[in-house]
Design a protein around this motif. Structure first.
Motif: not given
Length: 720
Positions: A100-124
């Motif tokens: 469960c700890s590994a899953i929690a870490g993976f979820i955090g990274m999975y959403v982060a690497v898909n949110s960064n591009i949306r945050a950059a695009a949002g700044a446009l």
């Protein structure tokens, strides 16, 4: 009304809300083709590292689970006359906690690497759009981690007979906290080594030697640096906070066993109910975060934090009045429930105090950072001296407030009508109060690296200056959030390890009571353990146990910092090679070999994380087996104290160096390109492994040694 029903309801609702947030993030625009290319490279590097890292970690976890089964399977737990054979339960709980700890870490990274591009695009488009994408990405991590932790502990408690044998079930699930801590340590170490080795390599060669800006696409290490933000600050921190919530819930439940005659099963489930309501409060606070174009983003986050805290206080009042009521069976007097509510308030107040103290020592607006920035004008040596002094100074006030909180909570609990046992439970309630806002705090923590990545994507894709200005505002806020949440994490660790330490002492007494009477009669050491385990520092074994604990804190920190240095050297050599050998790279006419730096950092981080991690796992086991349970108790006590103090020094000192550099980059003391800036970069480079590798890993260390000894206490009577 059975208030405990909120536990599964809250956990499931949080996961459904996580699904909604994820859906809303994935609906957002992904920006220009250049932005998507950069984001894809970051995502691929993060996935590649995490696959290899978690493959290594889970292999080690399987080995430990098997060993744990053979060591503990025939041991018993439970009070005298109710002992239960552990069997497979601890080993299974360990493996589930690790998974469960590994899953929690993976979820955090999975959403982060898909949110960064949306945050950059949002700044446009606008600043509020960028803030929305980055904070919602952080919220997914915060809610997923706390919900998985809550459901895991509640599920195991129920599966292991929590309703029929509530006095025994918490002792059977301590392996869950051990497994979570085991994975968190290696995840935090490996991710921390990766991110800081890449960061140091990129800064030293790019910013200092070549004089190019941060996140410049000509820098071969810049993609590895951006990958590191995700695997260290997102995946590593996700696993860290998962184990924090799991271990602290279990420790409080173990303490609740002593008060079972008063509170019944409510005393055991109170920590989980408090956490469940804390998740609901955090969801309300998350939905209140709304940014404005010209507003400091920290104001928006503070509003959400205030709302979360307000609802936590209201919910805690309701939970205490419904669960912590009863009559002392010895005196016949009713318990003063409000005393425990004030214990919870102490915990909530301590979380705010730690946020303020950390902000004072790491924010650019206050004396400590300004002093370091001024020292940069006279070179790197004075920069290091001043930063070291600030880090050491920053230990004092947190220790005073932690001590006051523990004393206050203990006193309130002891005067509730339950004496010493009530005092100890009061500290557990204070810990639950401090952790009630954990989901929102973790959302703020993960928000930091997402905004950092968004800025890097904007820079590397050649986005307009207005975009970079928006992402810079978010990045500055994110840096503050990361510093604040580290202070919060170590403050909660200090409270939590006190209750875990007490849980260990209680478990030793239970183990002794279960030993054959003839063995106790033949052993003077066992005869000294009646209702309490005496920890006599004048005893040579106890003294050695304490001494070794403090040594471990420094040795572990040394190996973690050295690991960053070793990995960073490899990156520096590779970046210099590419600048030297690739024609046209410095002129921007050729593309760097980003993948080479990613591969180098990945291999070195995985190699370097093993030694410090195994030191933490093996040392407390050897102390307990060779020197006995009293020496292990001294090891826990001094290890906790030393770990908390050193972590405060490393976190705050490193954060102050980082922001001193940022203060200079804002135009003070000569600005970018000045001699003061070069000295500031050196200070930041020294502080990087302090605040992002060794410091956060010490949070895990102080809890891991507690869960290890709690699980293996039955083996500590081997040579007595």
């Amino acid at each position: 009304m059975d208030v405990t029903a909120i536990i599964p309801v809250s956990g499931i609702f949080a996961l459904l809300f996580v699904a909604y947030l994820t859906w809303s993030i994935f609906k957002m625009d992904r920006g220009t083709a250049d932005m998507q290319n950069v984001a894809d490279a970051i995502r691929e590097g993060a996935y590649a590292f995490l696959r290899r890292q978690y493959g290594t970690i889970m292999t080690l976890a399987v080995v430990v689970a098997v060993l744990l089964y053979f060591v503990t399977s025939k041991q018993t737990v439970g009070p005298e006359g109710k002992q239960v054979v552990i069997g497979y339960r601890t080993a299974l709980a360990f493996f589930l906690g690790a998974t469960c700890s590994a899953i929690a870490g993976f979820i955090g990274m999975y959403v982060a690497v898909n949110s960064n591009i949306r945050a950059a695009a949002g700044a446009l488009r606008s600043f509020p759009d960028s803030l929305k994408a980055s904070f919602r990405g952080g919220a997914v991590t915060g809610l997923a981690v706390t919900a998985l932790s809550l459901l895991g502990v509640w599920g195991l408690f129920t599966a292991y007979g929590g309703r029929t044998n509530p006095e025994i079930a918490p002792l059977l699930i301590v392996g869950y906290g051990f497994g979570a801590s085991f994975v968190a340590l290696f995840a935090q170490l490996g991710g921390g080594i990766y991110t800081k080795a890449a960061d140091v390599g990129a800064d030293i060669v790019g910013k200092v030697e070549a004089g190019i800006p941060e996140d410049d696409p000509r820098n071969p290490a810049v993609v590895a640096d951006l990958v590191g933000d995700n695997v260290g600050d997102c995946a590593g921190r996700g696993a860290d906070l998962f184990e924090s919530t799991a271990a602290e819930n279990i420790g409080a439940m173990v303490l609740g066993i002593a008060l079972y005659p008063v509170f019944g099963v409510n005393g055991l489930l109170f920590p989980l109910v408090a956490r469940a309501f804390g998740i609901i409060a955090s969801i309300i606070g998350i939905m209140c975060v709304r940014g404005k174009e010209n507003e400091d983003p920290m104001w928006a986050l503070n509003r959400g934090y205030f709302v979360t805290t307000l609802f936590c206080v209201i919910f805690l009042y309701y939970v205490v009045n419904n669960m912590l009521t009863g009559v002392n069976p010895e005196t016949g007097q009713a318990i003063k429930s409000m005393n425990f509510f004030w214990c919870a308030i102490i915990g909530v107040a301590l979380s705010y105090i730690f946020v303020l103290l950390t902000q004072y020592y790491t924010d650019i607006h206050f004396r400590p950072v300004k002093e370091i920035a001024k020292a940069c004008t006279t070179g790197p040596a004075t920069t290091i001296i001043q930063g070291t002094a600030v880090g050491m100074e920053s230990v004092a006030l947190p220790v005073i407030f932690i001590s006051a909180a523990i004393y206050g909570a203990y006193t309130l609990g002891a005067t509730s009508g339950l004496g010493a046992e009530g005092g100890l439970y009061g500290t557990a309630v204070a810990t639950m109060g401090m952790l009630s806002t954990c989901a929102f705090i973790l959302a703020m923590d993960t928000f930091g690296p997402i905004t950092d990545n968004a800025g890097g994507i904007a820079e590397m894709s050649g986005a307009p200056e207005t975009v970079r200005l928006r992402t810079d505002r978010l990045d500055a806020c994110g840096n503050t959030c990361k510093a604040l949440t580290k202070g919060y994490a170590i403050g909660s660790a200090a409270l939590a390890t006190f209750l875990l330490f007490r849980a260990y002492l209680d478990e030793v007494v239970i183990k002794v009571q279960a030993l054959p009477a003839e063995k106790i009669a033949a052993n003077p050491e066992l005869q000294m353990i009646g209702k309490h385990l005496p920890v006599d520092i004048g005893n040579v074994k106890v003294f050695i146990g304490a001494f070794v604990a403090l040594m471990l804190v420094f040795l572990f920190s040394s190996t973690a910092i050295r690991a960053v240095g070793n990995a960073a050297q490899s990156v520096i050599i590779e970046v210099r090679r590419q600048f030297r050998e690739i024609p046209g790279l410095m002129e921007g006419k050729a593309k760097p070999e980003y993948g080479r730096c990613v591969d180098i950092v990945t291999a070195r981080a995985l190699k370097e994380m093993v030694l410090p991690g195994m030191l933490v796992v093996v040392t407390p086991i050897l102390v307990g087996i060779l020197l006995g349970p009293a020496a292990a108790a001294a090891f826990l006590m001094v290890g906790t104290i030393g770990g908390v103090v050193v972590a405060l020094y490393l976190n705050n000192g490193g954060g102050a160096w980082d922001n001193a550099k940022k203060l200079i980059e804002l135009g003070h003391y000569g600005g970018k390109g000045s001699e003061a800036h070069a000295a500031g970069v050196v200070g930041d480079t020294v502080g990087d492994p302090f605040k992002d590798t060794a410091g956060p890993s010490l949070h895990v260390l102080v809890k891991l040694i507690s869960t290890i000894t709690l699980v293996l206490v039955g083996s500590f009577f081997m040579f007595i």
